[in-house]
Design an enzyme around this catalytic site. Structure first.
Site, short mmCIF file in Angstrom:
data_model
loop_
_atom_site.label_atom_id
_atom_site.label_comp_id
_atom_site.label_asym_id
_atom_site.label_seq_id
_atom_site.Cartn_x
_atom_site.Cartn_y
_atom_site.Cartn_z
N LYS A 272 0.84 -1.21 0.00
CA LYS A 272 0.00 0.00 0.00
C LYS A 272 0.87 1.25 0.00
O LYS A 272 0.62 2.18 -0.76
CB LYS A 272 -0.89 0.00 1.25
CG LYS A 272 -1.55 1.32 1.53
CD LYS A 272 -2.40 1.30 2.78
CE LYS A 272 -1.70 1.71 4.04
NZ LYS A 272 -1.39 3.14 4.18
N ASN A 273 1.89 1.27 0.86
CA ASN A 273 2.67 2.50 1.02
C ASN A 273 3.58 2.78 -0.16
O ASN A 273 4.23 3.82 -0.21
CB ASN A 273 3.47 2.45 2.33
CG ASN A 273 2.57 2.61 3.54
OD1 ASN A 273 1.37 2.88 3.39
ND2 ASN A 273 3.11 2.44 4.74
N CYS B 151 -5.27 7.36 9.97
CA CYS B 151 -5.42 6.72 11.28
C CYS B 151 -5.16 7.71 12.42
O CYS B 151 -4.26 8.55 12.33
CB CYS B 151 -4.44 5.55 11.41
SG CYS B 151 -4.95 4.15 10.44
N ARG C 224 -0.33 14.34 13.20
CA ARG C 224 0.28 14.06 11.90
C ARG C 224 0.33 15.36 11.09
O ARG C 224 -0.41 15.55 10.13
CB ARG C 224 -0.51 12.95 11.18
CG ARG C 224 -0.52 11.67 12.02
CD ARG C 224 -1.11 10.51 11.31
NE ARG C 224 -0.17 9.89 10.41
CZ ARG C 224 -0.45 8.80 9.68
NH1 ARG C 224 -1.65 8.26 9.75
NH2 ARG C 224 0.45 8.27 8.89
N ASP D 248 4.66 0.66 11.88
CA ASP D 248 3.43 -0.03 11.49
C ASP D 248 3.41 -1.48 11.98
O ASP D 248 2.34 -2.08 12.12
CB ASP D 248 3.27 -0.03 9.96
CG ASP D 248 2.89 1.34 9.42
OD1 ASP D 248 2.84 2.29 10.22
OD2 ASP D 248 2.65 1.47 8.21
N ARG E 283 -8.33 -0.59 4.64
CA ARG E 283 -7.46 0.44 4.05
C ARG E 283 -6.12 -0.16 3.62
O ARG E 283 -5.50 0.34 2.68
CB ARG E 283 -7.22 1.57 5.05
CG ARG E 283 -8.48 2.38 5.35
CD ARG E 283 -8.16 3.60 6.18
NE ARG E 283 -6.92 4.16 5.70
CZ ARG E 283 -5.91 4.55 6.47
NH1 ARG E 283 -6.00 4.47 7.78
NH2 ARG E 283 -4.81 5.04 5.94
C1 UD1 Z 1 4.10 6.84 6.26
C2 UD1 Z 1 3.29 5.59 6.08
C3 UD1 Z 1 2.83 5.05 7.41
C4 UD1 Z 1 4.00 4.88 8.37
C5 UD1 Z 1 4.84 6.16 8.44
C6 UD1 Z 1 6.11 6.00 9.23
C7 UD1 Z 1 2.29 5.92 3.90
C8 UD1 Z 1 1.06 6.15 3.10
N1 UD1 Z 1 2.15 5.88 5.23
O1 UD1 Z 1 3.23 7.80 6.85
O2 UD1 Z 1 2.18 3.80 7.20
O3 UD1 Z 1 3.52 4.60 9.65
O4 UD1 Z 1 5.21 6.57 7.12
O5 UD1 Z 1 6.90 5.00 8.70
O6 UD1 Z 1 3.35 5.71 3.36
N2 UD1 Z 1 5.95 14.57 10.75
C9 UD1 Z 1 6.02 15.91 11.06
N3 UD1 Z 1 5.79 16.80 10.05
C10 UD1 Z 1 5.50 16.42 8.76
C11 UD1 Z 1 5.42 15.05 8.48
C12 UD1 Z 1 5.65 14.14 9.50
O7 UD1 Z 1 6.29 16.30 12.19
O8 UD1 Z 1 5.32 17.28 7.90
C13 UD1 Z 1 6.15 13.58 11.83
C14 UD1 Z 1 4.85 12.82 12.14
O9 UD1 Z 1 4.08 13.51 13.08
C15 UD1 Z 1 5.37 11.50 12.69
C16 UD1 Z 1 6.68 11.29 11.92
O10 UD1 Z 1 7.02 12.56 11.36
O11 UD1 Z 1 5.67 11.63 14.05
C17 UD1 Z 1 6.57 10.24 10.85
O12 UD1 Z 1 5.66 10.63 9.87
P1 UD1 Z 1 5.88 10.28 8.34
O13 UD1 Z 1 7.16 9.56 8.14
O14 UD1 Z 1 5.67 11.53 7.56
O15 UD1 Z 1 4.67 9.30 8.09
P2 UD1 Z 1 3.64 9.34 6.89
O16 UD1 Z 1 4.34 9.69 5.63
O17 UD1 Z 1 2.43 10.08 7.29
#
Ligand code: UD1
Length: 448
Positions: free
Chosen positions: A23-24, A115, A120, A306, A398
């Site tokens: 998915k990711n 989720c 986030r 995850d 999902r």
């Molecule tokens: C992606 C994955 C998700 C996985 C996560 C971490 C997808 C669709 N989802 O989510 O399954 O759990 O990576 O491996 O690929 N953060 C900030 N600011 C930002 C963005 C992120 O502070 O602009 C923080 C978030 O709050 C969190 C951390 O960074 O604590 C990790 O988030 P991120 O790596 O961005 O996860 P996603 O891309 O949302």
């Protein structure tokens, strides 16, 4: 309609499964397709997040459809507003903004949902896009408008945290921007390397994917390609944890052990037998499970956040203590209440789930709190004696296609029920989808 998953637990698993595409990986590839010509993604799982992504593509004016197991995307975006309700549903909708900005100079969306596992924010996505020439506009509560009045240009960007999503947004923005982008502090997850490989196949020039510094020379136009997305390491981890929890043996093919090495290593330390070969893993557990001690998640190549609830579900069945801390999200263990209802001795302290031995798992009524937490409750229910009913399976849909069918192919007694509020209209779906199961052999004949 009220859907639920019914599990009659306490039976070991046994069989072989081919791991589907991730998915990711698929979601960013679908966003990237807006930058390219005709794209065919091979063997994509029918997830609700994939359906939402197709709705976003269509909302932007691209053609996107299924052809058998493949997805075909064609046409360039014509409309810079993403359908709000769909965008709200999933976190990955933010990934569709950078391609719209690159192609149309404007992107409008609702703030992304997903989720409820912690804050986030999208500040890293936005700060990087600003450095590349994007401007944000006030667009009312929950709405985001980005414009790039003079187009996007290359920039030197350093992420304060290796966010997967922010890295993907900035790779997508840089692939067609003017000039060169250097992205430091980038995420190193395999899904980033998959996105870069896809874009390079379409004519982009991205170097360094898989390391923390990416060099991206922008190209004005990209062409299409045929691409098979990476296998789903979290799906593989889920099945590995299910075998550890319920006992038995399974062969998981199509996903190299290196993609989920920390999960396999921890399960091995807990007493599972892990045999690795090429792109497959045979995992078995016939004896007792030992506590894992203290375990932490981290960014790749550490234990994936995850996978944490799934591993926790296996830890419920161990004779010793375990604790698992998620350093990425602050509310990762929404499944703890369900674990407790099943009879486990668990406690959440901040970001850490502590599991004491001595709990006896018995089936009960449960509710999936989120995607991975919901799957973790299914895994725990497979190990529990008696019947569990898991509500809100839409969270699980999902990220897992044909989940109950795949577990059934491993011998689990599990079915999906779609219940109308009128009980006389009860419908049960237990149709087997054997394309993912590659034969079920009996490797043992005693029930553990
Ligand atoms: C992606 C994955 C998700 C996985 C996560 C971490 C997808 C669709 N989802 O989510 O399954 O759990 O990576 O491996 O690929 N953060 C900030 N600011 C930002 C963005 C992120 O502070 O602009 C923080 C978030 O709050 C969190 C951390 O960074 O604590 C990790 O988030 P991120 O790596 O961005 O996860 P996603 O891309 O949302």
């Amino acid at each position: 309609m009220e859907n639920r998953i019914v599990v009659m637990g306490g039976r070991p698993l046994n069989g072989a499964v081919r791991i589907p595409a991730a998915k990711n990986s698929v979601l960013p590839l679908l966003a990237a397709s807006m930058l390219c010509g005709d794209v065919r993604l091979r063997a994509v799982p029918r997830l609700s997040d994939v359906a939402a992504s197709l709705a976003l593509l269509r909302g932007a004016g691209c053609a996107a459809r299924w052809e058998g197991e493949d997805i075909l995307v064609s046409g360039t975006p014509q409309n810079s507003s993403l359908p709000g309700q769909t965008a709200e549903q999933m976190r990955a909708s933010i990934l569709f903004c950078a391609p719209l900005l690159a192609k149309l100079g404007r992107a409008e969306t609702s703030l992304p949902g997903g989720c409820n596992i912690g804050a986030r924010p999208i500040d890293l996505h936005l700060a990087g896009l600003r450095q590349m020439g994007a401007v944000e506009w006030e667009a009312g509560p929950g709405r985001l408008v980005l414009t790039a009045p003079s187009g996007l240009h290359g920039a030197e960007i350093t992420l304060r945290f290796p966010s997967v999503g922010a890295t993907e947004t900035l790779v997508l923005a840089a692939a067609c921007a003017r000039g060169t982008t250097v992205l430091r502090g980038a995420a190193r997850e395999p899904e980033i390397a998959d996105l870069a490989a896809f874009l390079n196949r379409c004519g982009a020039h991205i170097q360094g994917a898989g390391s923390s510094t990416l060099y991206i020379e922008g190209r004005r136009n990209l062409s299409g390609c045929v691409f098979s997305p990476l296998p789903d390491r979290i799906f593989a981890s889920t099945l590995a944890c299910a075998v550890a929890a319920a006992g038995g043996r399974a062969e998981l093919s199509g996903c190299p052990a290196s993609l989920y090495a920390p999960v396999l290593e921890i399960l091995e330390q807990m007493g599972c037998r892990v045999e690795k070969g090429g792109d497959s893993v045979r995992l078995s557990r016939f004896g007792r499970l030992y506590g894992a001690g203290r375990v932490f998640t981290g960014v790749y190549p550490a234990l994936a956040t995850d996978a944490a609830p799934l591993l926790a579900a296996a830890m419920l069945c161990a004779e010793g203590e375990s604790s698992i801390e998620d350093v990425i999200f602050e509310r990762r263990f929404g499944c703890a209440a369900g674990f407790e209802r099943l009879g486990a001795k668990v406690q959440v302290n901040g970001r850490t789930l502590c599991i004491r031995p001595g709990g006896v798992l018995r089936g009960t009524e449960l509710a999936a709190p989120d995607l991975r937490g919901g799957a973790a409750l299914v895994v725990a229910a497979l190990a529990a004696s008696g019947t569990s009913v898991i509500g809100h399976p839409e969270h699980i849909d999902r990220g897992y296609a044909a989940f109950t069918e795949i577990l059934s192919s491993l011998g689990a007694q599990i079915r999906r029920e779609e219940r109308s509020r009128n009980p006389s209209a009860k419908k049960t779906s237990s149709k087997k989808q054997n394309h993912l199961a590659i034969g079920t052999k009996r490797w043992y004949d005693t029930v553990i």
